[in-house]
Design a protein around this motif. Structure first.
Motif, PDB file in Angstrom:
ATOM      1  N   ARG A 209      47.951  57.244  36.825  1.00 45.35           N
ATOM      2  CA  ARG A 209      46.646  56.724  37.282  1.00 45.35           C
ATOM      3  C   ARG A 209      46.446  55.430  37.096  1.00 45.35           C
ATOM      4  NH1 ARG A 209      42.818  60.249  34.172  1.00 45.35           N
ATOM      5  NH2 ARG A 209      44.701  59.949  32.406  1.00 45.35           N
ATOM      6  N   TYR A 210      47.060  54.667  35.925  1.00 48.66           N
ATOM      7  CA  TYR A 210      46.788  53.298  35.487  1.00 48.66           C
ATOM      8  C   TYR A 210      47.108  52.443  36.717  1.00 48.66           C
ATOM      9  CZ  TYR A 210      51.760  52.706  34.070  1.00 48.66           C
ATOM     10  OH  TYR A 210      53.428  52.617  34.480  1.00 48.66           O
ATOM     11  N   LEU A 211      48.195  52.900  37.507  1.00 49.07           N
ATOM     12  CA  LEU A 211      48.619  51.757  38.759  1.00 49.07           C
ATOM     13  C   LEU A 211      47.837  51.883  39.721  1.00 49.07           C
ATOM     14  CD1 LEU A 211      52.532  52.533  38.280  1.00 49.07           C
ATOM     15  CD2 LEU A 211      51.231  50.375  37.684  1.00 49.07           C
ATOM     16  N   ALA A 212      46.972  52.970  39.718  1.00 50.25           N
ATOM     17  CA  ALA A 212      45.884  53.101  40.684  1.00 50.25           C
ATOM     18  C   ALA A 212      44.437  52.402  40.502  1.00 50.25           C
ATOM     19  CB  ALA A 212      45.705  54.554  41.484  1.00 50.25           C
ATOM     20  N   HIS A 213      44.615  52.029  39.260  1.00 51.40           N
ATOM     21  CA  HIS A 213      43.362  51.439  38.699  1.00 51.40           C
ATOM     22  C   HIS A 213      43.406  50.140  38.173  1.00 51.40           C
ATOM     23  CE1 HIS A 213      42.137  55.782  38.785  1.00 51.40           C
ATOM     24  NE2 HIS A 213      41.034  55.518  38.946  1.00 51.40           N
ATOM     25  N   SER A 214      44.150  49.195  38.780  1.00 49.45           N
ATOM     26  CA  SER A 214      44.237  47.771  38.193  1.00 49.45           C
ATOM     27  C   SER A 214      44.803  47.841  36.739  1.00 49.45           C
ATOM     28  CB  SER A 214      43.060  47.064  38.340  1.00 49.45           C
ATOM     29  OG  SER A 214      42.674  47.235  39.900  1.00 49.45           O
ATOM     30  N   GLY A 215      45.811  48.575  36.333  1.00 52.54           N
ATOM     31  CA  GLY A 215      46.367  48.685  35.010  1.00 52.54           C
ATOM     32  C   GLY A 215      45.402  49.354  33.776  1.00 52.54           C
ATOM     33  N   ARG A 216      44.302  49.914  34.045  1.00 57.26           N
ATOM     34  CA  ARG A 216      43.456  50.345  33.335  1.00 57.26           C
ATOM     35  C   ARG A 216      43.860  52.011  33.079  1.00 57.26           C
ATOM     36  NH1 ARG A 216      38.932  52.964  33.597  1.00 57.26           N
ATOM     37  NH2 ARG A 216      38.649  52.506  35.987  1.00 57.26           N
ATOM     38  N   HIS A 217      43.496  52.591  32.070  1.00 54.66           N
ATOM     39  CA  HIS A 217      43.620  53.840  31.739  1.00 54.66           C
ATOM     40  C   HIS A 217      42.342  54.547  32.154  1.00 54.66           C
ATOM     41  CE1 HIS A 217      44.329  57.797  30.248  1.00 54.66           C
ATOM     42  NE2 HIS A 217      45.696  57.821  29.928  1.00 54.66           N
ATOM     43  N   PRO A 218      42.097  55.285  33.150  1.00 50.68           N
ATOM     44  CA  PRO A 218      40.723  55.830  33.417  1.00 50.68           C
ATOM     45  C   PRO A 218      40.360  56.821  32.484  1.00 50.68           C
ATOM     46  CG  PRO A 218      42.226  56.632  35.098  1.00 50.68           C
ATOM     47  CD  PRO A 218      42.971  55.815  34.150  1.00 50.68           C
ATOM     48  N   GLY A 219      41.238  57.573  31.810  1.00 53.72           N
ATOM     49  CA  GLY A 219      40.715  58.558  30.885  1.00 53.72           C
ATOM     50  C   GLY A 219      40.324  57.973  29.591  1.00 53.72           C
ATOM     51  N   THR A 220      40.923  56.677  29.214  1.00 56.61           N
ATOM     52  CA  THR A 220      40.286  56.101  27.911  1.00 56.61           C
ATOM     53  C   THR A 220      39.648  54.817  28.164  1.00 56.61           C
ATOM     54  OG1 THR A 220      42.461  55.070  27.537  1.00 56.61           O
ATOM     55  CG2 THR A 220      42.280  57.089  26.847  1.00 56.61           C
TER      56      THR A 220
END
Length: 309
Positions: A209-220
């Protein structure tokens, strides 16, 4: 807005009925035993909604998909100095080519062919004992997927070590050019074991998911990598993620992706979704045959190609 749940279920049903399934990887004995009739798919969209179908919870050997995560770790450790050890260009050759490595004086063409991934593993190993480096890789995968049950399939790792003569040749050749710093046996041991990590489609889609969210971990909410680095990892996945079948995958699917000879593919629709598919039968380039077809169908129906609808 297309109904993602229905589309994913329909794709799983379509793939279950197909007879053109490719051939399972037989050169790793443990992988030769996998049921070629298996198929799983999971899509996690930008809001965290999960759509799944088929054998989405069955664990499989992620093999070269692990190279996405070791590349991320190595870049975090040494930054752009990594590119002195490994290139960023498509190989146009099989993933385990010795000829290309000889021609280019021991510097692997990219971090996703076997030689390149061995060089990346060597970077992670530096300053650690093999067990420590491997623990760091597994913990990173567990953190990304938010799942501490993710582990190495020791039977697959042992099978790879018994039969990994080509990889041993690649590592020894790079060692002769100073591309590998650590003892070859240590680097290969960590490499074989991280390729033998077992995950389900759900766990793999979560980890990506981090690669789909500009490097951000969407869970944390934490930053895994800066946005620019996420974009560049996606770029290498697009151009190099399917070995000498990367151009065909980009042409047909139009997303960054990374395959493994266990039959899995992690694909990223930037800003939209993280996707994992699994079908053990491979095409001539060593990529999942039905996995690629399923992803092509998904991107057509959802309009998710990075090149436009």
């Amino acid at each position: 807005m297309p109904d993602l749940d229905r589309i994913v279920r329909d794709i799983a049903d379509e793939m279950r009925g197909r007879t053109d399934r490719g051939e399972v990887a037989s050169y790793i004995p443990e992988l030769a035993r996998v049921d070629p009739g298996a198929f799983g798919i999971v899509v996690i969209d930008r809001d965290g909604a999960v759509a799944s179908g088929g054998d989405s919870e069955a664990p499989f050997s992620i093999q070269s998909i692990s190279k996405v995560f070791t590349l991320t770790l190595a870049l975090g450790m040494v930054g752009d100095r990594l590119w002195k050890r490994v290139g960023r260009e498509p190989s146009g050759s099989p993933f385990n080519s010795v000829v290309q490595l000889e021609y280019e004086r021991g510097v692997p063409r990219n971090p996703f062919i076997n030689a390149g991934a061995i060089a990346v593993t060597d970077v992670i190993l530096s300053g650690h004992q093999p067990r420590e480096a491997l623990g760091e890789i597994v913990r990173f995968m567990q953190f990304l997927a938010q799942d501490t049950s993710i582990a190495i399939d020791e039977a697959v790792a042992a099978s790879e070590q018994r039969t990994g003569f080509r990889n041993a040749a690649l590592a020894s050749y790079m060692k002769s050019f100073g591309v590998i710093d650590n003892p070859v046996d240590y680097t290969l041991g960590v490499y074989f074991h991280h390729c033998a990590i077992a995950m389900s489609c759900r766990q793999l889609a979560m980890a990506g998911r981090y690669l789909a969210h500009s490097g951000r971990h969407p869970g944390t909410g934490l930053s895994v990598v800066p946005p620019e680095r996420a974009r560049r990892i996606n770029a290498i996945m697009l151009t190099c993620g399917h070995y000498d079948g990367s151009g065909e995958f980009a042409y047909r699917v139009g997303l960054p992706g990374k395959s493994g000879v266990g039959g899995g593919i992690l694909a990223i629709a930037p800003g939209r979704a993280s996707i994992a598919v699994w079908s053990p039968g491979l095409d001539a380039s060593g990529n999942s045959h039905l996995g690629r077809i399923a992803l092509e169908t998904l991107t057509k129906r959802m309009g998710w190609s990075i090149f436009g609808v």
